[in-house]
Design a protein around this motif. Structure first.
Motif, PDB file in Angstrom:
ATOM      1  N   LEU B  46       0.820  -1.217   0.000  1.00 56.29           N
ATOM      2  CA  LEU B  46       0.000   0.000   0.000  1.00 56.29           C
ATOM      3  C   LEU B  46       0.851   1.263   0.000  1.00 56.29           C
ATOM      4  O   LEU B  46       0.442   2.302  -0.500  1.00 56.29           O
ATOM      5  CB  LEU B  46      -0.902   0.023   1.239  1.00 56.29           C
ATOM      6  CG  LEU B  46      -2.189  -0.769   1.179  1.00 56.29           C
ATOM      7  CD1 LEU B  46      -2.903  -0.684   2.510  1.00 56.29           C
ATOM      8  CD2 LEU B  46      -3.093  -0.262   0.079  1.00 56.29           C
ATOM      9  N   GLY B  47       2.041   1.171   0.589  1.00 58.34           N
ATOM     10  CA  GLY B  47       2.912   2.341   0.664  1.00 58.34           C
ATOM     11  C   GLY B  47       2.854   2.987   2.027  1.00 58.34           C
ATOM     12  O   GLY B  47       1.950   2.725   2.818  1.00 58.34           O
ATOM     13  N   PHE B  48       3.842   3.840   2.274  1.00 61.23           N
ATOM     14  CA  PHE B  48       3.870   4.397   3.621  1.00 61.23           C
ATOM     15  C   PHE B  48       2.863   5.529   3.804  1.00 61.23           C
ATOM     16  O   PHE B  48       2.359   6.096   2.838  1.00 61.23           O
ATOM     17  CB  PHE B  48       5.291   4.798   4.036  1.00 61.23           C
ATOM     18  CG  PHE B  48       5.942   5.866   3.197  1.00 61.23           C
ATOM     19  CD1 PHE B  48       7.017   5.549   2.395  1.00 61.23           C
ATOM     20  CD2 PHE B  48       5.511   7.180   3.246  1.00 61.23           C
ATOM     21  CE1 PHE B  48       7.646   6.528   1.641  1.00 61.23           C
ATOM     22  CE2 PHE B  48       6.130   8.164   2.505  1.00 61.23           C
ATOM     23  CZ  PHE B  48       7.200   7.838   1.690  1.00 61.23           C
ATOM     24  N   SER B  49       2.579   5.807   5.068  1.00 65.02           N
ATOM     25  CA  SER B  49       1.574   6.812   5.422  1.00 65.02           C
ATOM     26  C   SER B  49       2.126   7.690   6.538  1.00 65.02           C
ATOM     27  O   SER B  49       2.929   7.228   7.341  1.00 65.02           O
ATOM     28  CB  SER B  49       0.298   6.139   5.942  1.00 65.02           C
ATOM     29  OG  SER B  49      -0.032   5.000   5.206  1.00 65.02           O
ATOM     30  N   GLU B  72       2.784   5.939  10.647  1.00 72.21           N
ATOM     31  CA  GLU B  72       4.104   6.563  10.528  1.00 72.21           C
ATOM     32  C   GLU B  72       4.991   5.649   9.688  1.00 72.21           C
ATOM     33  O   GLU B  72       5.390   4.578  10.140  1.00 72.21           O
ATOM     34  CB  GLU B  72       4.686   6.757  11.927  1.00 72.21           C
ATOM     35  CG  GLU B  72       5.826   7.723  11.996  1.00 72.21           C
ATOM     36  CD  GLU B  72       6.209   8.025  13.441  1.00 72.21           C
ATOM     37  OE1 GLU B  72       5.904   7.197  14.326  1.00 72.21           O
ATOM     38  OE2 GLU B  72       6.822   9.076  13.672  1.00 72.21           O
ATOM     39  N   TYR B  74       5.867   2.790   7.528  1.00 72.28           N
ATOM     40  CA  TYR B  74       5.167   1.515   7.342  1.00 72.28           C
ATOM     41  C   TYR B  74       4.591   0.991   8.658  1.00 72.28           C
ATOM     42  O   TYR B  74       4.130  -0.147   8.721  1.00 72.28           O
ATOM     43  CB  TYR B  74       6.127   0.475   6.744  1.00 72.28           C
ATOM     44  CG  TYR B  74       6.575   0.814   5.348  1.00 72.28           C
ATOM     45  CD1 TYR B  74       5.675   0.786   4.284  1.00 72.28           C
ATOM     46  CD2 TYR B  74       7.883   1.179   5.086  1.00 72.28           C
ATOM     47  CE1 TYR B  74       6.074   1.118   3.005  1.00 72.28           C
ATOM     48  CE2 TYR B  74       8.302   1.510   3.803  1.00 72.28           C
ATOM     49  CZ  TYR B  74       7.397   1.480   2.768  1.00 72.28           C
ATOM     50  OH  TYR B  74       7.790   1.806   1.495  1.00 72.28           O
ATOM     51  N   ASP B  75       4.646   1.803   9.683  1.00 74.26           N
ATOM     52  CA  ASP B  75       4.167   1.368  10.999  1.00 74.26           C
ATOM     53  C   ASP B  75       2.795   1.966  11.297  1.00 74.26           C
ATOM     54  O   ASP B  75       2.485   3.078  10.886  1.00 74.26           O
ATOM     55  CB  ASP B  75       5.127   1.826  12.099  1.00 74.26           C
ATOM     56  CG  ASP B  75       6.506   1.211  11.959  1.00 74.26           C
ATOM     57  OD1 ASP B  75       6.609   0.177  11.281  1.00 74.26           O
ATOM     58  OD2 ASP B  75       7.467   1.768  12.514  1.00 74.26           O
TER      59      ASP B  75
END
Lengths: 371, 174
Positions: B46-49, B72, B74-75
């Motif tokens: 999905l990608g990082f946020s 935060e 990939y967490d």
């Protein structure tokens, strides 16, 4: 101008082990500047260090040389016409580029096409017509940055790179809606001239300022709301996923457009009237989207669950979405430093229900907390 | 506070059912939701946020409770119950009656994921039954930038077993 052609004498010397090594011994560089990766990897922000992180307000050269490199005298002039940082920059562009690269998706792989259900004919028609319009309008948001990319000075490479991600995003949107129209058996619907008029306005923009305001802020803001509406109205989980993934991409483009306009106006407030006039014309043309049957009716039919139901419910659901769309656009304009509440050019009939439109003092706090 | 990282397999492997029975709403329940999400979401796909999202729930007596989730990189981590919203500094706050939240999570548990009428976007787009508020439109728009990740977080409630609010009183007449 550097002499063109192969230096055969150098080749002979090199064959004998007589290397030049001026690139090793004399290059002016920041030896020892070492970028450290952050939690998601080595980002553009991580490498914005030392002189490499200094983006000039006005590019001193018009070359493709990487910013911060030791540029040889006599490099050719690439003819860039956008040489002021404020013409393309936004304070969030590094973050948005990384986010875009990280969150790419595939219209082939990431949509559960095999789960597409057989839909009633009117619903399938509505979905296909909406897909036709979206496939049509999305590609202009690739064409416009592509048209301007080569004119942007290479010193603003991060902004260029972000626009490259937008080109890819929009190609994928065009792809996914084309695929949706063909996947359910309905095929493509009608393309209307009135819709194309707005697209032409963007493509024919005489400046990046004009085109970016029309596309990133107005057009993509409206389409972002349309994607959210599409997720709400989608007849199956397949379309819902399509719309959510497209929403993510579109919101990045709008975030760039909003912050770019803000950056531009903070550095030259005298441009505000120019931007107002671009949006005056854009709003007049984009209003056709709200009165074009090929846009309005598929949305109403999807919302109601069929033609008959839609005829009974009329535009109740669509009205909520229209108000939302306009309010969000006005909030973004205000955040960018351009108050359009007293100037918006949409017809009165389309502004019904939109809050804080008058220019009274009581409206000053309208954007303090947004919903 | 539960901190779950996609890159920490030992934590990811923690059995969710150990939190079975966590009451809804509670910090423990959101911890379990995040733990479930970290097992089910393909974060790297999905990608990082980057998002700080608060979920605020108002009960019939008018009392409000809020819970924080932080995306935060990939967490995803749960900030548990928030004593005050401002110190959490959310990008956006999603507010609604407790009954609306219950209905959404009940629906997710019943169907394995939100049905068409109960996706996060569907419930928030008209500001009712849930509404997204933010200090400015850019921070609100962050919610849209991570729309699929948020939906997958919420859909992970289907994997929280007994921690999900299936036994909670259902809203009637909805």
């Amino acid at each position: 101008m550097a002499t063109l052609g192969a230096d055969l004498a150098y080749l002979e010397r090199a064959k004998k082990g007589e290397f030049d090594l001026t690139w090793l011994n004399e290059t002016r560089s920041e030896w020892g500047v070492r970028a450290k990766p952050s939690r998601v990897g080595l980002t553009l922000r991580d490498i914005s260090i030392g002189s490499y992180g200094e983006v000039p307000d006005r590019a001193p050269l018009r070359t493709m040389a990487p910013r911060g490199s030791d540029v040889e005298a006599g490099v050719p002039d690439m003819g860039y016409t956008i040489n002021e940082k404020s013409e393309v920059w936004s304070d969030n562009v590094l973050e948005l580029y990384e986010e875009a690269v990280s969150r790419q998706w595939s219209a082939t792989r990431d949509i559960p096409w095999t789960e597409l259900p057989e839909l009633p004919a009117d619903i399938e028609h509505a979905m296909c017509q909406l897909s036709t319009v979206l496939s049509e309008v999305e590609m202009v948001a690739a064409d416009f940055p592509a048209k301007w990319l080569w004119r942007i000075n290479h010193d603003f490479v991060e902004a260029k790179m972000f626009l490259c991600t937008q080109v890819m995003d929009e190609a994928r949107h065009t792809e996914v809606f084309r695929k949706r129209a063909l996947a359910g058996g309905g095929g493509l619907g009608r393309a209307r001239a009135v819709v194309e008029q707005f697209l032409k306005l963007i493509l024919d923009a005489e400046s990046y300022d004009e085109g970016s305001a029309l596309m990133h802020l107005l057009g993509e803001g409206v389409v972002l709301s349309l994607f959210r509406a599409g997720e709400l109205l989608a007849p199956s989980a397949v379309e819902k996923r399509i719309f959510r993934l497209c929403t993510q991409d579109e919101a990045r483009h709008v975030a760039y457009g909003t912050m770019h306009l803000r950056y531009r106006l903070e550095r030259d407030p005298s441009l505000a009237e120019d931007f107002h006039s671009y949006l005056d014309r854009g709003e007049e043309l984009i209003s056709v989207l709200f009165t074009t049957p090929e846009v309005v009716e598929p949305t109403a039919i999807l919302a109601a669950g069929g033609v008959k139901q839609a005829e009974e419910l009329a535009l109740g659901a669509a009205d909520i979405l229209r108000v939302r769309m306009i309010e969000e656009y006005l909030q973004r304009c205000e955040h960018a430093g351009l108050d359009r509440r007293g100037r918006i050019r949409l017809p009165e009939a389309l502004l019904e229900g939109v809050a804080h439109l008058s220019r009274g003092a009581g409206d000053q706090g309208a954007a303090d907390h947004v919903a | 506070m539960s901190r779950i990282s996609a890159g920490e397999p030992a934590i990811r492997a923690r059995p969710i059912m150990s939190l079975e029975g966590a009451p809804f709403p509670s910090g423990e329940w959101f911890d379990a939701l995040v733990a479930s999400a970290c097992q089910s979401i393909e974060q790297e796909r999905l990608g990082f946020s980057e998002l700080r999202l608060a979920f605020q729930m108002t009960d019939e007596g008018g009392g409000a409770r809020a819970f924080g989730v932080v995306f935060e990189g990939y967490d995803i981590s749960s900030a548990g119950e928030l004593s005050e919203l401002s110190s959490f500094d959310p990008d956006a706050v999603v507010t609604g009656d407790l009954s609306a939240w219950r209905e959404m999570f009940d629906n997710i548990v019943a169907h394995g994921r939100a049905d068409g009428a109960h996706t996060f976007n569907a419930l928030t787009i008209a500001d009712a039954p849930l509404a997204i508020t933010a200090a400015d439109p850019l921070r609100r728009d962050r919610v849209f930038r991570f729309a699929e990740t948020i939906q997958q977080l919420l859909d992970a409630a289907s994997g929280t077993g007994g921690a999900a609010p299936v036994a909670a009183p259902r809203r009637t007449g909805a």
